[in-house]
Design a protein around this motif. Sequence first.
Motif, PDB file in Angstrom:
ATOM      1  N   UNK A   1       0.822  -1.193   0.000  1.00 36.66           N
ATOM      2  CA  UNK A   1       0.000   0.000   0.000  1.00 36.66           C
ATOM      3  C   UNK A   1       0.867   1.258   0.000  1.00 36.66           C
ATOM      4  N   UNK A   2       1.896   1.265   0.834  1.00 37.10           N
ATOM      5  CA  UNK A   2       2.793   2.421   0.901  1.00 37.10           C
ATOM      6  C   UNK A   2       3.520   2.601  -0.428  1.00 37.10           C
ATOM      7  N   UNK A   3       3.935   1.488  -1.026  1.00 35.35           N
ATOM      8  CA  UNK A   3       4.636   1.571  -2.306  1.00 35.35           C
ATOM      9  C   UNK A   3       3.746   2.159  -3.390  1.00 35.35           C
ATOM     10  N   UNK A   4       2.480   1.791  -3.395  1.00 35.88           N
ATOM     11  CA  UNK A   4       1.542   2.320  -4.387  1.00 35.88           C
ATOM     12  C   UNK A   4       1.299   3.805  -4.142  1.00 35.88           C
ATOM     13  N   UNK A   5       1.236   4.225  -2.902  1.00 33.19           N
ATOM     14  CA  UNK A   5       0.944   5.610  -2.566  1.00 33.19           C
ATOM     15  C   UNK A   5       2.165   6.520  -2.672  1.00 33.19           C
ATOM     16  N   UNK A   6       3.363   5.971  -2.741  1.00 34.77           N
ATOM     17  CA  UNK A   6       4.568   6.806  -2.710  1.00 34.77           C
ATOM     18  C   UNK A   6       4.659   7.837  -3.839  1.00 34.77           C
ATOM     19  N   UNK A   7       4.310   7.532  -5.082  1.00 34.92           N
ATOM     20  CA  UNK A   7       4.361   8.606  -6.093  1.00 34.92           C
ATOM     21  C   UNK A   7       3.388   9.741  -5.790  1.00 34.92           C
ATOM     22  N   UNK A   8       2.235   9.401  -5.227  1.00 38.36           N
ATOM     23  CA  UNK A   8       1.269  10.437  -4.880  1.00 38.36           C
ATOM     24  C   UNK A   8       1.761  11.274  -3.704  1.00 38.36           C
ATOM     25  N   UNK A   9       2.409  10.623  -2.737  1.00 38.01           N
ATOM     26  CA  UNK A   9       2.983  11.357  -1.611  1.00 38.01           C
ATOM     27  C   UNK A   9       4.078  12.312  -2.077  1.00 38.01           C
ATOM     28  N   UNK A  10       4.865  11.860  -3.037  1.00 39.31           N
ATOM     29  CA  UNK A  10       5.961  12.704  -3.521  1.00 39.31           C
ATOM     30  C   UNK A  10       5.433  14.000  -4.135  1.00 39.31           C
ATOM     31  N   UNK A  11       4.335  13.923  -4.862  1.00 38.87           N
ATOM     32  CA  UNK A  11       3.816  15.105  -5.549  1.00 38.87           C
ATOM     33  C   UNK A  11       2.832  15.914  -4.723  1.00 38.87           C
ATOM     34  N   UNK A  12       2.693  15.616  -3.440  1.00 41.68           N
ATOM     35  CA  UNK A  12       1.846  16.434  -2.574  1.00 41.68           C
ATOM     36  C   UNK A  12       2.347  17.872  -2.464  1.00 41.68           C
ATOM     37  N   UNK A  13       3.632  18.078  -2.624  1.00 45.64           N
ATOM     38  CA  UNK A  13       4.199  19.417  -2.490  1.00 45.64           C
ATOM     39  C   UNK A  13       3.622  20.377  -3.524  1.00 45.64           C
ATOM     40  N   UNK A  14       3.113  19.876  -4.642  1.00 50.82           N
ATOM     41  CA  UNK A  14       2.596  20.747  -5.699  1.00 50.82           C
ATOM     42  C   UNK A  14       1.312  21.473  -5.299  1.00 50.82           C
ATOM     43  N   UNK A  15       0.679  21.040  -4.229  1.00 51.54           N
ATOM     44  CA  UNK A  15      -0.516  21.724  -3.755  1.00 51.54           C
ATOM     45  C   UNK A  15      -0.171  22.954  -2.912  1.00 51.54           C
ATOM     46  N   UNK A  16       1.087  23.108  -2.536  1.00 52.76           N
ATOM     47  CA  UNK A  16       1.503  24.235  -1.704  1.00 52.76           C
ATOM     48  C   UNK A  16       1.549  25.513  -2.543  1.00 52.76           C
ATOM     49  N   UNK A  17       1.321  26.657  -1.884  1.00 57.41           N
ATOM     50  CA  UNK A  17       1.425  27.928  -2.616  1.00 57.41           C
ATOM     51  C   UNK A  17       2.870  28.176  -3.056  1.00 57.41           C
ATOM     52  N   UNK A  18       3.037  28.770  -4.239  1.00 61.66           N
ATOM     53  CA  UNK A  18       4.369  28.898  -4.840  1.00 61.66           C
ATOM     54  C   UNK A  18       5.253  29.947  -4.191  1.00 61.66           C
ATOM     55  N   UNK A  44      11.681  19.336  -0.861  1.00 61.78           N
ATOM     56  CA  UNK A  44      12.869  18.754  -0.219  1.00 61.78           C
ATOM     57  C   UNK A  44      12.463  17.733   0.843  1.00 61.78           C
ATOM     58  N   UNK A  45      11.443  18.043   1.628  1.00 58.97           N
ATOM     59  CA  UNK A  45      11.007  17.138   2.684  1.00 58.97           C
ATOM     60  C   UNK A  45      10.518  15.814   2.113  1.00 58.97           C
ATOM     61  N   UNK A  46       9.609  15.860   1.147  1.00 56.73           N
ATOM     62  CA  UNK A  46       9.056  14.620   0.608  1.00 56.73           C
ATOM     63  C   UNK A  46      10.096  13.814  -0.150  1.00 56.73           C
ATOM     64  N   UNK A  47      11.061  14.481  -0.791  1.00 54.82           N
ATOM     65  CA  UNK A  47      12.133  13.756  -1.467  1.00 54.82           C
ATOM     66  C   UNK A  47      12.930  12.927  -0.469  1.00 54.82           C
ATOM     67  N   UNK A  48      13.333  13.537   0.617  1.00 55.34           N
ATOM     68  CA  UNK A  48      14.127  12.836   1.631  1.00 55.34           C
ATOM     69  C   UNK A  48      13.278  11.827   2.399  1.00 55.34           C
ATOM     70  N   UNK A  49      12.064  12.228   2.792  1.00 58.18           N
ATOM     71  CA  UNK A  49      11.199  11.360   3.589  1.00 58.18           C
ATOM     72  C   UNK A  49      10.844  10.079   2.838  1.00 58.18           C
ATOM     73  N   UNK A  50      10.475  10.192   1.576  1.00 62.09           N
ATOM     74  CA  UNK A  50      10.096   8.993   0.819  1.00 62.09           C
ATOM     75  C   UNK A  50      11.280   8.069   0.595  1.00 62.09           C
TER      76      UNK A  50
END
Length: 147
Positions: A1-18, A44-50
Motif C-alpha cells: 500500500x505504501x509503495x503504491x501511494x509513494x508517487x502520490x505522496x511525492x507530488x503532494x508538495x505541488x498543492x503548496x502555494x508557490x 525537499x522534505x518529501x524527497x528525503x522522507x520517501x
Amino acid sequence: MVLVASPFLFYLYQFAPKNSKVWKIGFLTIYSGGFESVLSFLHAFFTKFLFVLLTSIWFLTCSHWWKYAILIPFSMFLFQLSGVLNYQIQFIDQYDFWYSLPLVLPIVIGLIWWSARLYIHSKLLDLRSQIENELEIIRRNKNVDEV
C-alpha cells in the motif's frame, strides 16, 4: 500500500502555494523554514522522507545477505531529512556521514532488531507449512494403507 501511494505522496508538495513562506491548512500550519517558499520546503522534505521510508521497507523485507548495505544510503538520507527539518542549517546535502552516526545509530539498531524479528517469523511460517505438508502426506498414506 505504501509503495503504491509513494508517487502520490511525492507530488503532494505541488498543492503548496508557490511564493508563500507560510501555508495554513485547517489546524496545520507549515512554515518554509530556511527555504524560499513552502513549496520548495515540501519538495525537499518529501524527497528525503520517501527515500527514507522506501529504503526502510526494502531493508525490512529483504532476505539477502547484502541487505545491510542498504543502511548506508538510508542513514545519509535520514540525516539529510533532519537537515531539511532544521532550518538553521544552510546546506542540506553536504553533511559528513560521521556527523549522522549519533542520530542514525539507534534507528539502524532498531531496524536490524525489527528485521531479525521478521526473519524469525517468516522462518516459523515456513516451518509450519512444511510440517502441515508432511502431516498431510502421512494422513494420505495412512488412508491408503487402510483401504
